[in-house]
Design an enzyme around this catalytic site. Structure first.
Site, PDB file in Angstrom:
ATOM      1  N   GLU A 224      56.091  35.844  90.464  1.00 29.14           N
ATOM      2  CA  GLU A 224      54.684  35.595  91.251  1.00 29.14           C
ATOM      3  C   GLU A 224      54.429  36.778  92.094  1.00 29.14           C
ATOM      4  OE1 GLU A 224      57.043  33.233  90.610  1.00 29.14           O
ATOM      5  OE2 GLU A 224      55.736  31.672  89.140  1.00 29.14           O
TER       6      GLU A 224
ATOM      7  N   PHE B   5      56.648  16.658  90.800  1.00 34.74           N
ATOM      8  CA  PHE B   5      57.653  17.800  90.481  1.00 34.74           C
ATOM      9  C   PHE B   5      56.566  19.282  90.466  1.00 34.74           C
ATOM     10  CE2 PHE B   5      58.967  20.648  87.160  1.00 34.74           C
ATOM     11  CZ  PHE B   5      60.059  21.209  87.615  1.00 34.74           C
ATOM     12  N   GLN B   6      57.306  20.045  91.289  1.00 30.40           N
ATOM     13  CA  GLN B   6      56.328  21.288  91.381  1.00 30.40           C
ATOM     14  C   GLN B   6      55.152  21.057  91.990  1.00 30.40           C
ATOM     15  OE1 GLN B   6      56.616  23.770  87.915  1.00 30.40           O
ATOM     16  NE2 GLN B   6      58.570  24.684  88.748  1.00 30.40           N
TER      17      GLN B   6
ATOM     18  N   LYS C 105      45.902  19.890  86.764  1.00 31.02           N
ATOM     19  CA  LYS C 105      46.275  19.850  85.309  1.00 31.02           C
ATOM     20  C   LYS C 105      45.142  18.962  84.747  1.00 31.02           C
ATOM     21  CE  LYS C 105      49.880  20.382  82.045  1.00 31.02           C
ATOM     22  NZ  LYS C 105      51.218  20.082  81.619  1.00 31.02           N
TER      23      LYS C 105
ATOM     24  N   MET D 254      63.717  53.240 108.284  1.00 35.03           N
ATOM     25  CA  MET D 254      63.026  53.056 109.529  1.00 35.03           C
ATOM     26  C   MET D 254      63.622  51.924 110.499  1.00 35.03           C
ATOM     27  SD  MET D 254      60.115  54.216 110.898  1.00 35.03           S
ATOM     28  CE  MET D 254      58.674  54.499 109.863  1.00 35.03           C
TER      29      MET D 254
END
Lengths: 585, 184
Positions: free
Chosen positions: A52, A114-115, A164, A483
């Site tokens: 993502e 969940f999630q 959802k 760097m």
């Protein structure tokens, strides 16, 4: 006409009505209804990324190279939290994004489902605004408003969190034109009194400099055109921040190069010694100013910015102008022309003579000798072999290679340079190059990378191969976190704590494993041929360019120092950073 | 319901800077008109904590039911530059409609309400009641060995009353924070 539809369909419809052609995303449980709708249409192309964070950076690349908002679709919980780095990156660099996240159904919110994650809570400080939509009847209007907020005023990322059950429920679709966005309308026209004051200052200035930034690019191509007209008509020198490269052409006669911590000697000295600084769409970032109390001590400072909070945040502006860069530049030109196009030609000639002296220092000089490729040389050759391409887009990761790219590559047009400026996100460039190539399928898209940054989001090579995106990954491989290593050399007694990359992959085999082409180059004599091989290959390439391992990036303003205390390549770097500078980043 | 604050007077704060831009820390009372929607208070508080600004007092309540508008009153401290930055940052929040610096916009009325529980018997109890009368505090609850006083006034007045009650048996205090309006 009113249309009844389910939330998921509404989302796709709203995206179509907003003119969206591409969505970068990754499916999951909480966005399945939306994916089902995407499956049943052909107007919007969905690009399946591999992570993502990659989706958000790809959308940033898409947005920055097109001027349109980038759109991202990810699932709840980990899908949303993985997007956080990209959101923060887009916030700091003012990139317009609309990120849609799935959420657990409304009746399960707060139950540690969940999630489940508190997505609006987590992303509140890293978005321009965000919404949790609890009712399908509000969904379409919220998405339309999201596009308005992302693209109005100072652009930025917004997020819409969609449970959802809201995606499944049915309601009336709200058309784009029915949405009332009247209360969020940032000021775009500058104050005419202040603009007149600035024109008066322009007429008198002996040692003026334009200091431009990403705001010019964000304002649109017209702003860059107006800027070029103003710069060329006044003959004033111009420098730019990292984010503003391309708003004035590198081949232009008034161009001084980038300024700031790794900016050019002449640009930083011009900033330090000027008597009129005209900041156009930049924000006096700490990479630019160096030590604040020694920042451009003799100058009157004008600051043009669409965001009132940028003005007087760090540096007090003598002439503050709040407005869109394009609108303000138009007014400045109008007033300046009406008053007779005056400048202080005598002062200006002396000023340019001083600038020419600074240019003679030749601050970007380096020596290419022996059998090792200097990273600067690799970029100079890349520039020589690609600069004729008007459709060349450059992305970068973050670190030394990014600064060298900014120094050694010339940018002629806005929206052709994609880099993570404010947040400094390693892993930005690879997915950003995917987003740029999706938006410009025929263009030459090169990601100038360091091997360490590149590994952070290398999974997006899968995306590049899947969609046949001929992105060129030009990796300056020094087997170091260059760097970090440079700072450890300057600041921590050359104790190189964890700043080298052991167990690096064989990049040629890695490319082949992904189904791409790999090229290894380690000899300066082979470099041109190898670059041409990369350019001529019609497909994604990983170019592993083995470079000098201990090269430092110069010029450099050490932290806590002023513009006129810049280090050049051959200077002693012992104890250059004092105790107070050492705490700075 | 009409709100008695002038619209947009600090919307262009960068133009309205005071000439002297000192380093002295000042206390300012800000009135912020916001959409009454979920999370709006979190946005305001998150701004203050995320950018390291002070909140001395904060009150929030809906003031326009039909328009779904709430008014947040914030008392904050900082140098003039920080105060200007706070106002500009508040102005960036999308659901924020107006930001007013009541401290610089003219005379202002500030009030706070406090409930103060004082327990005691005998002389102390009598003295608490007598002082409450001087401060025009009301007794809103009483038992044989305690009072709950309700006092309204400026934060200074509430502080002064609480200080006087402390030796007389103050054992609990609840304050609302400051509500403020421009005068006239």
């Amino acid at each position: 006409m009113t249309r009844q539809m389910i939330g998921a369909k509404m989302i796709v419809q709203a995206l179509k009505d907003q003119g969206v052609d591409t969505v970068f995303g990754y499916p999951g449980g909480a966005v399945l209804p939306i994916y089902d709708e995407i499956f049943q249409q052909n107007d919007i192309r969905h690009i399946l990324v591999r992570h993502e964070q990659g989706a958000v950076h790809a959308a940033e690349g898409y947005a920055r190279s097109t001027g349109k908002p980038g759109v991202v679709l990810v699932t709840s919980g980990p899908g949303a939290t993985n997007a956080v780095t990209g959101l923060t990156d887009a916030l700091l660099d003012s990139i317009p994004l609309v990120v849609l996240t799935g959420q657990v159904p409304t009746f399960m919110i707060g139950s540690d489902a969940f999630q489940e994650a508190d997505t609006v809570g987590i992303t509140r400080p890293c978005t321009k605004h965000n919404w949790l939509v609890k009712d399908t009847a509000d969904l379409a209007a919220t998405i339309h408003e999201a596009f308005h907020v992302a693209t109005s005023g100072r652009p930025g990322p917004v997020l819409v969190d969609i449970p959802k059950d809201v995606q499944f429920a049915s309601a009336k679709y709200t058309e784009k034109k029915q949405v009332n966005t009247s209360h969020y309308q940032p000021v775009v026209k500058g104050d005419m009194d202040q603009i007149t004051k600035l024109v008066e200052a322009i007429e008198k200035a002996e040692r003026p400099v334009f200091y431009t930034g990403g705001g010019v690019i964000n304002s649109g191509p017209a702003a860059s055109q107006l800027l070029r007209e103003l710069v060329d008509a006044t003959g004033f020198p111009i420098t730019s921040t990292l984010m503003g490269l391309g708003c004035y052409p590198a081949s232009g006669k008034s161009w001084l190069g980038m300024l700031g911590m790794h900016g050019l000697y002449e640009a930083n000295w011009a900033m330090h010694d000027c008597d009129l600084m005209i900041n156009i769409g930049a924000r006096f970032d700490d990479r630019i100013t160096g030590r604040l109390d020694a920042f451009s001590p003799k100058s009157k400072k004008a600051h043009i910015d669409i965001d009132p909070s940028s003005i007087n945040k760090v540096i007090r502006a003598d002439i503050p102008i709040i407005g869109d860069v394009g609108h303000v530049l138009e007014d400045i030109l109008k007033v300046w022309k009406a008053r007779g196009r005056k400048t202080n030609t005598e002062g200006l000639a002396k000023w340019w003579a001083r600038i020419e002296e600074w240019k003679k220092v030749n601050c970007l000089s380096y020596t290419q000798q022996g059998n090792t490729i200097k990273p600067q040389y690799a970029l100079e050759r890349l520039e020589a072999l690609t600069k004729h391409r008007k459709d060349r887009f450059i992305c970068t990761e973050v670190g030394q290679h990014q600064m060298w790219a900014a120094q050694y590559l010339g940018f002629e047009d806005p929206n052709h340079w994609m880099t993570s400026g404010g947040l400094g996100t390693m892993g930005y460039g690879m997915p950003a190059s995917v987003g740029v190539q999706i938006a410009h399928p025929e263009a030459l898209v090169i990601n100038v990378a360091g091997e360490a940054s590149w590994l952070m989001n290398m999974q997006e090579m899968g995306t590049a191969v899947q969609y046949r995106l001929p992105v060129k990954q030009f990796i300056l491989n020094n087997e170091r976190l260059g760097m970090v290593r440079q700072w450890q050399e300057l600041l921590h007694g050359e104790r190189y704590s964890h700043s080298w990359s052991d167990a690096l992959p064989d990049f040629v085999k890695l490319a082949e494993a992904f189904g791409a082409k790999g090229i290894l180059c380690k000899d300066p004599a082979d470099l041109d041929d190898a670059i041409m091989e990369m350019l001529n290959y019609d497909g994604p390439v990983i170019f592993d360019c083995l470079v000098e391992k201990h090269e430092n990036c110069f010029p450099m303003i050490p932290s806590g120092k002023a513009h006129n205390e810049m280090l050049l390549g051959d200077a002693s770097t012992q104890d250059v950073i004092g105790a107070s500078g050492a705490v700075l980043v | 319901m009409s709100l008695k604050i002038k619209k947009g007077s600090t919307a262009h704060s960068a133009y309205n800077l005071r000439a002297n831009y000192g380093d002295e820390v000042e206390t300012h009372t800000l009135a912020v008109l916001v959409d009454n929607e979920a999370g709006v208070l979190a946005r305001v508080i998150g701004l203050f904590s995320g950018r390291g600004y002070n909140i001395e007092s904060l009150t929030v309540a809906e003031v326009d039911h039909q328009g779904h508008l709430s008014r947040i009153t914030i008392v904050t401290r900082g140098t003039p530059q920080v105060i200007e930055q706070i106002k500009a940052q508040l102005g960036r929040i999308v659901p924020v409609h107006e930001v007013h610096d009541l401290t610089v916009e003219g005379a202002v009325v500030e009030r706070e309400l406090a409930l103060i529980k004082v327990s005691g018997t005998g002389d102390k109890r009598v003295e608490a009641l007598r002082l409450a009368d001087i401060f025009r505090a009301h007794v809103v609850d009483s038992t044989l060995d305690s009072f709950v006083f309700q006092i309204t006034g400026t934060p200074d007045k509430v502080d002064a009353f609480a200080d006087l009650m402390r030796p007389l048996g103050l054992n609990e205090i609840a304050r609302t924070g400051v509500a403020a309006l421009a005068r006239g």
